[in-house]
Design an enzyme around this catalytic site. Structure first.
Site, PDB file in Angstrom:
ATOM      1  N   ARG A  16      12.032   5.376  13.383  1.00 15.91           N
ATOM      2  CA  ARG A  16      10.837   6.205  13.189  1.00 15.91           C
ATOM      3  C   ARG A  16       9.865   5.956  14.357  1.00 15.91           C
ATOM      4  NH1 ARG A  16       8.710   5.468   7.261  1.00 15.91           N
ATOM      5  NH2 ARG A  16       7.472   7.291   7.901  1.00 15.91           N
ATOM      6  N   ASN A  68       8.222  -5.369  -0.017  1.00 21.75           N
ATOM      7  CA  ASN A  68       8.049  -4.180   0.811  1.00 21.75           C
ATOM      8  C   ASN A  68       6.545  -4.071   1.060  1.00 21.75           C
ATOM      9  OD1 ASN A  68       7.790  -1.748   2.035  1.00 21.75           O
ATOM     10  ND2 ASN A  68       9.064  -0.605   0.574  1.00 21.75           N
ATOM     11  N   PRO A 111       0.788  -1.225   0.000  1.00 23.30           N
ATOM     12  CA  PRO A 111       0.000   0.000   0.000  1.00 23.30           C
ATOM     13  C   PRO A 111       0.824   1.281   0.000  1.00 23.30           C
ATOM     14  CG  PRO A 111      -0.862  -1.531   1.614  1.00 23.30           C
ATOM     15  CD  PRO A 111       0.384  -2.149   1.049  1.00 23.30           C
ATOM     16  N   ASN A 112       0.380   2.206  -0.832  1.00 25.05           N
ATOM     17  CA  ASN A 112       0.909   3.575  -0.921  1.00 25.05           C
ATOM     18  C   ASN A 112       2.266   3.692  -1.608  1.00 25.05           C
ATOM     19  OD1 ASN A 112      -1.362   4.777   0.464  1.00 25.05           O
ATOM     20  ND2 ASN A 112      -0.572   3.781   2.300  1.00 25.05           N
ATOM     21  N   GLU A 125      12.647  -9.101   3.177  1.00 27.04           N
ATOM     22  CA  GLU A 125      11.816  -7.938   3.521  1.00 27.04           C
ATOM     23  C   GLU A 125      12.642  -6.667   3.329  1.00 27.04           C
ATOM     24  OE1 GLU A 125      10.719  -8.021   7.658  1.00 27.04           O
ATOM     25  OE2 GLU A 125      10.007  -5.953   7.629  1.00 27.04           O
ATOM     26  N   ALA A 150       2.809  -0.418   5.217  1.00 29.59           N
ATOM     27  CA  ALA A 150       2.327  -0.473   6.605  1.00 29.59           C
ATOM     28  C   ALA A 150       1.827  -1.856   7.007  1.00 29.59           C
ATOM     29  CB  ALA A 150       1.224   0.558   6.802  1.00 29.59           C
ATOM     30  N   TYR A 164      10.843   9.287   1.678  1.00 25.07           N
ATOM     31  CA  TYR A 164      10.943   8.206   0.700  1.00 25.07           C
ATOM     32  C   TYR A 164      11.669   8.590  -0.596  1.00 25.07           C
ATOM     33  CZ  TYR A 164       7.548   6.084   3.847  1.00 25.07           C
ATOM     34  OH  TYR A 164       6.936   5.572   4.957  1.00 25.07           O
ATOM     35  N   HIS A 185      12.611  -2.144   3.245  1.00 24.05           N
ATOM     36  CA  HIS A 185      11.972  -0.848   3.511  1.00 24.05           C
ATOM     37  C   HIS A 185      12.909   0.253   3.077  1.00 24.05           C
ATOM     38  CE1 HIS A 185       8.949  -2.937   5.777  1.00 24.05           C
ATOM     39  NE2 HIS A 185       9.927  -3.622   6.336  1.00 24.05           N
ATOM     40  N   ARG A 191       4.721  11.008  -2.447  1.00 21.65           N
ATOM     41  CA  ARG A 191       4.460  10.709  -1.041  1.00 21.65           C
ATOM     42  C   ARG A 191       5.665  11.057  -0.164  1.00 21.65           C
ATOM     43  NH1 ARG A 191       4.507   4.574   1.392  1.00 21.65           N
ATOM     44  NH2 ARG A 191       3.778   5.162   3.457  1.00 21.65           N
TER      45      ARG A 191
END
Ligand code: DQA
Length: 142
Positions: A106, A73, A9-10, A97, A76, A22, A99, A17
């Protein structure tokens, strides 16, 4: 190697964004960049993005017997999707995985990855370079 890169998502909004977190490149820019990297250009790398959890699960399941590795990735969903965790556990496809941002520096909720234990590695905080590091990790794993 045949590798499926799954983005959740996103991540379709990369470039727009929160660029301070990012970066300014789109997901397509990153895919094109990865294809040109010497460590990646000999591999067959397929990209997929969806904002929908079930579609991500379908893609994970589709790797059975067809792909040598997954780079994921999950956005969320990383932090709460036991369904994605179970999907990774259900297929025998080595999964890394990734990111873009450093999830450990964060908000508190980002420090938890419910998929981490089902992946061979977690790579975070290197921007687009996480994808090439993940390719190298998969190659070394085989
Ligand atoms: C992300 C980190 C997640 O916490 C966030 O929800 C994302 C992107 C990253 O690539 O840094 O959507 O996975």
């Amino acid at each position: 190697m045949k590798i499926l890169v799954i983005n959740g998502p996103n991540l379709n909004l990369l470039g727009i964004r929160e660029p301070e977190i990012y970066g300014s490149e789109t997901l397509e820019d990153i895919g094109n960049w990865l294809d040109e990297q010497p460590d990646a250009d000999t591999h067959d790398i397929i990209w997929f993005q969806s904002n929908h959890e079930g579609d991500l699960i379908d893609q994970i399941q589709s790797t059975i017997s067809l792909f040598d590795g997954i780079i994921i990735n999950p956005g969320a969903l990383t932090h709460y999707s036991f369904a994605i965790r179970d999907a990774i556990a259900s297929v025998n496809t080595p999964t890394v995985e990734v990111h873009l941002s450093d999830i450990n520096s964060r908000e508190e909720f980002r420090k938890v990855s419910v998929i981490k234990d089902e992946c061979i590695s977690q790579i975070s905080g290197l921007g687009k370079h996480v994808y090439i590091e993940a390719v190298k990790t998969l190659v070394n794993h085989l």
